[in-house]
Design an enzyme around this catalytic site. Structure first.
Site, PDB file in Angstrom:
ATOM      1  N   GLY A  20       7.858  -1.044   1.486  1.00  0.00           N
ATOM      2  CA  GLY A  20       7.159  -0.276   1.145  1.00  0.00           C
ATOM      3  C   GLY A  20       6.346  -0.997  -0.131  1.00  0.00           C
ATOM      4  N   CYS A  55      13.827  -0.144  -5.445  1.00  0.00           N
ATOM      5  CA  CYS A  55      12.457  -0.605  -5.892  1.00  0.00           C
ATOM      6  C   CYS A  55      11.599  -1.535  -6.052  1.00  0.00           C
ATOM      7  CB  CYS A  55      11.942   1.000  -6.100  1.00  0.00           C
ATOM      8  SG  CYS A  55      10.394   1.434  -6.785  1.00  0.00           S
TER       9      CYS A  55
END
Ligand code: ZN
Length: 191
Positions: free
Chosen positions: A49, A102
């Site tokens: 994402g 991340c």
């Protein structure tokens, strides 16, 4: 399409609250090109994402997609989804421990407690209403991305900092146990 630079932890933009997008903005060619660039940048970085704020545009937009992802080989697949102004609401109090990473936090992973079932309301990239439910590992991915829009990084939610590890040490010492967690969660929720 253009591959854009991804803000790294310490960049002030990651600590801003992203702003709502209007229907007028969605209708512009500039917005549509930006969404294309967001997706292209996510693909280039092998992200599961990417939030707009991570490419220095603090608006409430994120893209999510999981195919055959080399960063997260155990993640259940998620078709390409673009969320504009998303709102997540827990459907139950059930939670699970997700080992997250991340693109804005280089070479670091850690365990974050996430809701197992969430309702997602948002617009798609053309302003059409999205109202759906997400569960399991997929629900964790959605929570990670929407957190970015509220200036939250996964490390802010790591309750036990002893779980923090580099990607190399994750593969060496944590991945096998976490794959068992993923199997259990996917067995229960189907995703
Ligand atoms: Zn992230």
């Amino acid at each position: 399409m253009t591959i854009l630079a991804i803000a790294q932890i310490g960049a002030p933009v990651l600590r801003e609250r992203a702003l709502e997008v209007t229907r007028e903005e969605i209708a512009t060619p500039e917005f549509q090109k930006f969404v294309d660039d967001l997706i292209e940048t996510m693909h280039d970085a092998n992200g599961a994402g990417l939030a707009a704020i991570q490419i220095y545009n603090p608006i409430r937009v994120c893209a999510i997609e999981v195919g055959n992802n080399p960063r997260y080989p155990y993640k259940p697949k998620i078709p390409l989804t673009v969320l504009v102004n998303p709102v997540l609401t827990p459907l139950s109090n059930e939670r699970f421990d997700n080992y997250e990473g991340c693109l804005s936090v280089p070479d670091m992973r850690g365990v974050v407690s996430r809701y197992a079932e969430m309702r997602v309301t948002a617009w798609d990239r053309h302003g059409n209403a999205i109202d759906r439910e997400v569960r399991g590992i997929t629900a964790g991915t959605f929570q990670h991305e929407v957190d970015h829009l509220d200036a939250t990084l996964f490390i802010d939610r790591v309750a036990d900092t002893r779980t923090l590890c580099t990607w190399k040490e994750f593969a060496r010492h944590q991945e096998a146990a976490f794959r068992a967690v993923v199997e259990r969660v996917v067995g229960r929720f189907g995703s």
